[in-house]
Design a protein around this motif. Structure first.
Motif, PDB file in Angstrom:
ATOM      1  N   ASP A  22       0.865  -1.173   0.000  1.00 38.09           N
ATOM      2  CA  ASP A  22       0.000   0.000   0.000  1.00 38.09           C
ATOM      3  C   ASP A  22       0.919   1.247   0.000  1.00 38.09           C
ATOM      4  OD1 ASP A  22      -2.394   1.597   0.561  1.00 38.09           O
ATOM      5  OD2 ASP A  22      -1.461   1.865   2.525  1.00 38.09           O
ATOM      6  N   ASP A  24      -0.229   5.104   0.917  1.00 36.27           N
ATOM      7  CA  ASP A  24      -0.458   6.098   1.980  1.00 36.27           C
ATOM      8  C   ASP A  24      -0.476   5.446   3.361  1.00 36.27           C
ATOM      9  OD1 ASP A  24      -0.832   8.234   0.104  1.00 36.27           O
ATOM     10  OD2 ASP A  24      -2.805   7.386  -0.335  1.00 36.27           O
ATOM     11  N   GLY A  25       0.393   5.903   4.230  1.00 32.94           N
ATOM     12  CA  GLY A  25       0.435   5.364   5.593  1.00 32.94           C
ATOM     13  C   GLY A  25       1.313   4.127   5.721  1.00 32.94           C
ATOM     14  N   THR A  26       1.808   3.623   4.592  1.00 31.77           N
ATOM     15  CA  THR A  26       2.657   2.423   4.617  1.00 31.77           C
ATOM     16  C   THR A  26       4.096   2.767   4.209  1.00 31.77           C
ATOM     17  OG1 THR A  26       0.789   0.981   4.139  1.00 31.77           O
ATOM     18  CG2 THR A  26       2.977   0.085   3.704  1.00 31.77           C
ATOM     19  N   ASP A 226      -1.348  -0.602   5.923  1.00 27.85           N
ATOM     20  CA  ASP A 226      -1.672  -0.001   7.221  1.00 27.85           C
ATOM     21  C   ASP A 226      -3.161  -0.113   7.565  1.00 27.85           C
ATOM     22  OD1 ASP A 226      -2.150   2.066   5.121  1.00 27.85           O
ATOM     23  OD2 ASP A 226      -2.876   3.185   6.854  1.00 27.85           O
ATOM     24  N   ASP A 231      -6.170  -3.542   3.065  1.00 24.00           N
ATOM     25  CA  ASP A 231      -4.877  -4.126   2.675  1.00 24.00           C
ATOM     26  C   ASP A 231      -4.737  -5.567   3.154  1.00 24.00           C
ATOM     27  OD1 ASP A 231      -4.165  -1.563   1.728  1.00 24.00           O
ATOM     28  OD2 ASP A 231      -3.435  -0.982   3.713  1.00 24.00           O
TER      29      ASP A 231
END
Ligand SMILES: [Mg+2]
Length: 281
Positions: A22, A24-26, A226, A231
Motif C-alpha cells: 500500500d 499512503d500510511g505504509t 496499514d 490491505d
C-alpha cells in the motif's frame, strides 16, 4: 473462535520474492517517505525481488505516480504500480470486451478504458439502453446529477453487470475529505437498491493480477499495508501472507479485535529492512 496466529516479523519472511505495498500510511505520507521505506525497496530489488505498489487511489494515473516517486528519489517504472482503475480496465478487457459499457467516471478514466479497446458509453439514451450490458463506477470528481440519473435508469432497467473501482467512502484532501467511489455507489444504492462488485482492495484481484502478470507463486508474495479491512483483507482473500504496519490507520490494539488477522506485524516498514538485510530474501 480461535484466533489465527500472528507474529512479529522474523526470518521466516526470507523466502518472499514479490512485495505488494500500500502507499499512503505504509511507505509514505503525502510527499514524505516513512523512515526506512526507500532503503527496503532498494534492498528488495538489489536481491532480485520485486515490489509493486497496489493502491485504491485512482485520482492519479500510473504515469503520474512514476513521476512523483522518481521525484522522491526512487528509481521506479510503470511495472512498480497497480491502481484500482488499471486493474478494473484489465478485468473489463478480459471479461467484457466487445460489450457496451456505461462508465460513470472522469474523462481520464473513460480515456483509459477506451485505450484498452473497450466500447464505452458516457450517456444512457433511449437508443443505447437496450445494448448496454455493463455499468462501471469510478471515483468521479467531475460527477453530475445527469450521470447519477443515467446509471439509476440503467440499473433499474434490468440485467446489467455492475462494478466499481474501489469501496473507499472518503478520499483525503488538503482540508479533510471528499466523497470517494464507495460513497457515490452508496448514493446510487439508496435509489436503486443495488451494490456493485468492487474491484480494488480488499478484492483479491489486485494480488492475483500482480502474481499472474509477473509470474510469482502465491507463497512468494507478501502484502504490506496499514489498513486491516482493505490491505490485510486483500491478502487474506488471495491466500497470501500479510504484514501490517502501524504508521497509518491500524493501531497495535486493533489486532486484538480485528477479523482480518495479519500473518506478521511491525511498527514501521523500516523494521522490515533490518529483517531482510539480516536474513536475505
Ligand atoms: Mg494506506
Amino acid at each position: 473462535m480461535e484466533r489465527k496466529e500472528m507474529k512479529y516479523i522474523d526470518g521466516s519472511l526470507r523466502n518472499k520474492k514479490l512485495f505488494l505495498l500500500d502507499i499512503d500510511g505504509t511507505v509514505s505520507l503525502d510527499a514524505e517517505w516513512i523512515e526506512g521505506a526507500p532503503e527496503v525497496l532498494n534492498l528488495i530489488e538489489e536481491n532480485g525481488g520485486k515490489y509493486i505498489f497496489i493502491t485504491n487511489n485512482s485520482t492519479k494515473g500510473i504515469g503520474d505516480y512514476v513521476d512523483k516517486y522518481r521525484g522522491m528519489g526512487l528509481p521506479v517504472d510503470r511495472s512498480n504500480f497497480l491502481t484500482a482503475s488499471y486493474v478494473t480496465a484489465c478485468f473489463l478487457k478480459e471479461k467484457h470486451v466487445g460489450e457496451l459499457i456505461y462508465v460513470l467516471g472522469t474523462k481520464s478514466f473513460v480515456k483509459e478504458l477506451r485505450e484498452f479497446g473497450l466500447h464505452v458509453a458516457e450517456e444512457v439514451t433511449e437508443e443505447n439502453i437496450g445494448r448496454i450490458t455493463v455499468a462501471v463506477v469510478g471515483f468521479d470528481n467531475e460527477l453530475t446529477y445527469g450521470k447519477v440519473t443515467d446509471i439509476c435508469r440503467l440499473l433499474s432497467a434490468g440485467e446489467v453487470k455492475y462494478y466499481a473501482t474501489n469501496m473507499d467512502l472518503a478520499c483525503p484532501v488538503t482540508f479533510g475529505f471528499v466523497p470517494d467511489c464507495g460513497a457515490i455507489c452508496r448514493m446510487i444504492a439508496c435509489a436503486v437498491g443495488r451494490e456493485p462488485e468492487y474491484i480494488g482492495k480488499p478484492n483479491k484481484m489486485m494480488v492475483t493480477m500482480a502474481a499472474e502478470k509477473y509470474g510469482y507463486a502465491f507463497e512468494d508474495i507478501l502484502v504490506i499495508g496499514d489498513r486491516l479491512y482493505t490491505d490485510i483483507a486483500c491478502g487474506i482473500n488471495a491466500g497470501v501472507d500479510t504484514l501490517v504496519v502501524f504508521t497509518g490507520e491500524a493501531k497495535r490494539e486493533d489486532l486484538e479485535t480485528t477479523e482480518f488477522v495479519p500473518s506478521y506485524y511491525c511498527e514501521t516498514i523500516g523494521e522490515l529492512y533490518e529483517i531482510l538485510r539480516e536474513n536475505g530474501i
